[in-house]
Design a protein around this motif. Structure first.
Motif, short mmCIF file in Angstrom:
data_model
loop_
_atom_site.label_atom_id
_atom_site.label_comp_id
_atom_site.label_asym_id
_atom_site.label_seq_id
_atom_site.Cartn_x
_atom_site.Cartn_y
_atom_site.Cartn_z
N THR A 43 11.92 5.00 -9.03
CA THR A 43 10.93 5.33 -8.13
C THR A 43 10.36 6.47 -7.91
OG1 THR A 43 11.46 3.23 -7.08
CG2 THR A 43 9.70 4.45 -5.90
N SER A 44 9.07 6.82 -8.20
CA SER A 44 8.51 8.12 -7.71
C SER A 44 7.85 8.25 -6.38
CB SER A 44 7.65 8.63 -8.80
OG SER A 44 6.86 10.06 -8.32
N LEU A 45 8.24 9.22 -5.52
CA LEU A 45 7.47 9.21 -4.13
C LEU A 45 5.97 10.02 -4.21
CD1 LEU A 45 10.62 9.58 -1.88
CD2 LEU A 45 9.34 7.58 -2.74
N ARG A 78 0.76 16.88 -5.28
CA ARG A 78 2.07 16.35 -5.51
C ARG A 78 1.83 15.49 -6.90
NH1 ARG A 78 3.08 14.81 -0.45
NH2 ARG A 78 2.85 12.62 -0.73
N THR A 79 0.76 14.73 -6.89
CA THR A 79 0.76 13.58 -8.10
C THR A 79 0.61 14.54 -9.45
OG1 THR A 79 -0.02 12.06 -6.48
CG2 THR A 79 -0.42 11.51 -9.07
N LEU A 80 -0.21 15.43 -9.12
CA LEU A 80 -0.64 16.07 -10.36
C LEU A 80 0.41 17.16 -10.86
CD1 LEU A 80 -4.50 17.14 -9.26
CD2 LEU A 80 -3.82 15.46 -10.90
N LYS A 81 1.23 17.40 -9.92
CA LYS A 81 2.39 18.43 -10.38
C LYS A 81 3.54 17.56 -10.80
CE LYS A 81 3.49 22.33 -8.25
NZ LYS A 81 3.71 22.92 -7.30
N ALA A 82 3.44 16.16 -10.59
CA ALA A 82 4.73 15.40 -10.99
C ALA A 82 4.76 15.19 -12.62
CB ALA A 82 4.47 14.13 -10.33
N PRO A 83 5.94 14.87 -13.12
CA PRO A 83 6.08 14.70 -14.51
C PRO A 83 5.33 13.28 -14.88
CG PRO A 83 8.04 14.24 -13.21
CD PRO A 83 7.25 14.95 -12.49
N PRO A 84 4.81 13.01 -16.04
CA PRO A 84 4.23 11.43 -16.40
C PRO A 84 4.91 10.46 -15.27
CG PRO A 84 4.53 12.77 -18.24
CD PRO A 84 5.35 13.41 -17.07
N LEU A 85 3.95 9.70 -14.98
CA LEU A 85 4.27 8.49 -13.95
C LEU A 85 3.87 7.31 -14.59
CD1 LEU A 85 3.12 9.70 -10.53
CD2 LEU A 85 5.65 9.98 -11.51
N CYS A 86 4.41 6.09 -14.25
CA CYS A 86 3.95 4.68 -14.50
C CYS A 86 3.49 4.01 -13.19
CB CYS A 86 5.06 3.91 -14.94
SG CYS A 86 5.49 4.07 -16.47
N LEU A 102 2.75 -3.26 -6.05
CA LEU A 102 2.45 -2.01 -6.60
C LEU A 102 3.76 -1.07 -6.63
CD1 LEU A 102 -1.06 -1.17 -5.05
CD2 LEU A 102 -0.85 -1.73 -7.18
N GLN A 103 3.92 -0.32 -7.72
CA GLN A 103 4.91 0.43 -7.77
C GLN A 103 4.76 1.58 -8.54
OE1 GLN A 103 8.07 -2.57 -8.68
NE2 GLN A 103 9.33 -1.91 -6.97
N PHE A 104 5.25 2.71 -8.34
CA PHE A 104 5.03 4.06 -8.96
C PHE A 104 6.60 4.55 -9.56
CE2 PHE A 104 1.28 3.72 -6.74
CZ PHE A 104 0.25 3.97 -7.35
N SER A 105 6.87 5.04 -10.82
CA SER A 105 7.86 5.45 -11.17
C SER A 105 7.91 6.51 -12.34
CB SER A 105 8.66 4.12 -11.89
OG SER A 105 7.90 3.69 -12.99
N HIS A 146 0.83 -1.21 0.06
CA HIS A 146 -0.03 0.02 0.23
C HIS A 146 0.91 1.35 0.02
CE1 HIS A 146 -3.72 2.15 0.20
NE2 HIS A 146 -4.06 1.94 1.37
N ILE A 147 0.68 1.90 -1.12
CA ILE A 147 1.55 3.33 -1.21
C ILE A 147 0.76 4.56 -1.18
CG2 ILE A 147 3.15 4.55 -2.69
CD1 ILE A 147 3.77 1.72 -3.98
N SER A 148 -0.49 4.57 -2.17
CA SER A 148 -1.00 5.90 -2.19
C SER A 148 -2.46 5.41 -2.51
CB SER A 148 -0.52 6.29 -3.67
OG SER A 148 -1.30 7.31 -4.21
N TRP A 149 -3.19 6.61 -2.39
CA TRP A 149 -4.77 6.60 -2.78
C TRP A 149 -4.88 6.01 -4.16
CZ3 TRP A 149 -6.06 9.56 -7.04
CH2 TRP A 149 -4.96 10.63 -7.23
#
Length: 246
Positions: A186-188, A204-212, A176-179, A73-76
């Motif tokens: 890995t993206s935090l 933070r997620t919306l301001k981040a560059p594109p993620l996987c 689950l991983q986000f990068s 479990h990492i995120s919403w």
């Protein structure tokens, strides 16, 4: 520029969530089970696209139950990524029901809520879970019990694994991983930990560059006489192995 783009994404996201709530309220009563599953998956995939998150699914997700998925479990965003990967019903902490916008949607799509501080409530939810598994459903739990930064795996709590034992249902590990798309690191940004609020994590997620969002499914294993603590330990080891292999 980042703030303007994030604001635009937020407006589109709010509209998409509102559309999902409308569909659940007025469309779901008329839909078959298959139509509901298709609609939920399509909605989740569209949400990820709206906020520039690419979904990568590894391994074989379950097409039907009974299966108990056990994920870190990492995120919403974890629930969204899993909704986009396969049909499943979540077991979540009671606080999720109070999340802005997403809480009502989670409740309407059949999430089972548990009060973590109440042993009696955990027994109630385990009984419900076993009944759903016996009805050939796919359930998802986050046995760390809270979110982490995704770099370390927290110990798995064993209580909810009792449902798989009671229903003799297989447990399937999920990592689950986000990068970051460009670097692969890995993206935090999506993490939801410590004193973070949902809105802080979202911004933070919306301001981040594109993620996987990488969702890795391992091999399902039946309890086979193991008690819930042994099952939790072995599933945790399997999730850790999936994370390292990604």
């Amino acid at each position: 520029m980042k703030t303007a783009l994030a604001t635009w994404k937020l407006a589109r996201l709010a509209a998409h969530i509102a559309q999902g709530q409308w569909t659940v309220a007025f469309g779901f009563p008329k839909f078959s089970a298959a139509q509901k599953e298709h609609t939920i998956k399509a909605w989740a995939l569209d949400l990820l696209k709206l906020i520039d998150i690419n979904l990568i699914v590894k391994g074989t997700p379950p097409g039907h139950g009974p299966v108990l998925l056990a994920a870190n479990h990492i995120s919403w965003l974890d629930m969204i990524a899993l909704m986009a990967s396969c049909p499943n019903r979540f077991v979540a902490k009671a606080e999720v029901r109070r999340w802005p916008l997403l809480g009502g949607l989670a409740a309407a799509t059949g999430t089972l809520f548990v009060t973590r501080e109440s042993p009696r409530d955990a027994v109630r939810v385990v009984h419900q879970m076993a009944e759903h598994l016996k009805a050939d459903e796919v359930l998802t739990i986050f046995p760390e019990g809270t979110t982490s930064n995704g770099v370390q795996l927290l110990p798995f709590h064993a209580n909810l694994f009792q449902a798989a034992i009671s229903a003799n249902a297989p447990v399937q590990p999920v990592a689950l991983q986000f990068s970051d798309v460009s670097s692969g690191l890995t993206s935090l940004a999506p993490c939801y930990i410590n004193d973070d609020t949902l809105l802080q994590s979202l911004w933070r997620t919306l301001k981040a560059p594109p993620l996987c969002a990488v969702v890795s499914f391992g091999e399902p294993q039946r309890p086979c006489g193991r008690d819930r603590r042994a099952l939790a330990r072995e599933t945790q080891a399997a999730v850790e192995a999936l994370r390292k292999a990604t």
